[in-house]
Write an enzyme that holds these catalytic residues in place. Structure first.
Site, mmCIF file in Angstrom:
data_model
loop_
_atom_site.group_PDB
_atom_site.id
_atom_site.type_symbol
_atom_site.label_atom_id
_atom_site.label_comp_id
_atom_site.label_asym_id
_atom_site.label_seq_id
_atom_site.Cartn_x
_atom_site.Cartn_y
_atom_site.Cartn_z
ATOM 1 N N SER A 22 -14.913 -51.650 70.728
ATOM 2 C CA SER A 22 -16.350 -51.636 70.440
ATOM 3 C C SER A 22 -16.869 -53.049 70.170
ATOM 4 O O SER A 22 -16.138 -53.924 69.703
ATOM 5 C CB SER A 22 -16.651 -50.764 69.225
HETATM 6 N N1 SAH Z 1 -12.676 -47.729 67.571
HETATM 7 C C1 SAH Z 1 -12.209 -48.186 68.857
HETATM 8 C C2 SAH Z 1 -13.147 -47.733 69.963
HETATM 9 C C3 SAH Z 1 -12.395 -47.425 71.202
HETATM 10 S S1 SAH Z 1 -13.359 -46.654 72.473
HETATM 11 C C4 SAH Z 1 -12.050 -49.684 68.873
HETATM 12 O O1 SAH Z 1 -12.649 -50.370 68.041
HETATM 13 O O2 SAH Z 1 -11.307 -50.182 69.726
HETATM 14 C C5 SAH Z 1 -13.251 -44.947 72.065
HETATM 15 C C6 SAH Z 1 -11.850 -44.366 71.921
HETATM 16 O O3 SAH Z 1 -11.991 -42.959 71.727
HETATM 17 C C7 SAH Z 1 -10.951 -44.538 73.134
HETATM 18 O O4 SAH Z 1 -9.752 -45.148 72.726
HETATM 19 C C8 SAH Z 1 -10.715 -43.104 73.618
HETATM 20 O O5 SAH Z 1 -9.449 -42.919 74.205
HETATM 21 C C9 SAH Z 1 -10.893 -42.307 72.335
HETATM 22 N N2 SAH Z 1 -11.258 -40.908 72.528
HETATM 23 C C10 SAH Z 1 -12.049 -40.371 73.484
HETATM 24 N N3 SAH Z 1 -12.150 -39.044 73.340
HETATM 25 C C11 SAH Z 1 -11.404 -38.701 72.252
HETATM 26 C C12 SAH Z 1 -11.109 -37.478 71.613
HETATM 27 N N4 SAH Z 1 -11.584 -36.302 72.086
HETATM 28 N N5 SAH Z 1 -10.328 -37.505 70.515
HETATM 29 C C13 SAH Z 1 -9.827 -38.683 70.037
HETATM 30 N N6 SAH Z 1 -10.063 -39.876 70.625
HETATM 31 C C14 SAH Z 1 -10.834 -39.893 71.725
#
Ligand code: SAH
Length: 213
Positions: A64
């Protein structure tokens, strides 16, 4: 892992930008000034770690944008020691910010590759969430509820109803909702049955993945 004066200087500049963009919470700004974001990115992208943008990580996901991390964290309005559920561990950067703020963190990731990499990174960095889970965050984590805060870091097509029920009274759910167009929402639990709902700014997140089971 390395964190040199150049990185530290870049983080101070980043915090100035976040202040200009409206982040006010001192503890949150402090956390972004102290947590090395480049540790959570691919080394080939490290030189951009302190630009206020999202960047690719494994499994077609993104780390993010720092502003988004600061904004969502600020919206949680939590004190140290609060119990937080994060959905979408991803790179672990948002998790590291919450841990730096002294939260008891539970975090769920849907992509095996990211779950494994980030788990390994956390042990290397000595970061200790209460629990890291490989699984589907749509249903939350009922066995550890209630939570003082729930933060969703991928965009949900609609509100995952189970999450509301896992908030403590006074607890907050911060979640981007929408498909093409996404808005940040904050739900605050007022009683067993009542919730306040605030619709906030427009954002761009990777979509939340459906349950693969
Ligand atoms: N907080 C993270 C954001 C990553 S992007 C950071 O700072 O890097 C969003 C993340 O949500 C991805 O890694 C994706 O694989 C995860 N994600 C998507 N759908 C999900 C679900 N149903 N349950 C858990 N994680 C999920």
């Amino acid at each position: 892992m390395e964190d040199n004066p150049k990185h530290q200087g870049q983080r101070r500049q980043l915090v100035d930008i976040l202040l200009e963009k409206g982040i006010e919470n001192t503890q949150v700004l402090e956390a972004l000034r102290e947590v090395p974001r480049h540790w959570f990115m691919d080394p080939s992208l490290a030189e951009w770690a302190y630009v206020d943008k999202a960047y690719p990580i494994a499994a077609e996901q993104t780390i993010s944008q720092p502003y988004t991390v600061a904004y969502q964290t600020e919206l949680l309005e939590l004190q140290p020691g609060a119990k937080v559920l994060e959905i979408g561990t991803g790179s672990g950067y948002q998790s590291a910010v919450l841990l730096h703020l002294g939260m008891q963190l539970f975090t769920i990731e849907r992509q095996q590759e990211l779950y494994k990499n980030t788990k390994r990174l956390f042990s290397k960095l000595g970061l200790r969430p209460k629990k890291m889970i490989f699984g589907d965050g749509y249903k939350g984590l009922p066995e550890k509820a209630p939570f003082d805060g729930i933060i969703v870091t991928a965009a949900a097509p609609e509100l995952p109803k189970d999450l509301l029920g896992q908030l403590a009274i006074g607890g907050r759910l911060v979640i981007p909702i929408g498909t093409q167009e996404q808005f940040m929402f904050r739900y605050t639990r007022r009683s067993q049955t009542q919730f306040d709902r605030e619709k906030l700014g427009a954002f761009r997140f990777v979509p939340m993945l459906e349950d693969k089971n």
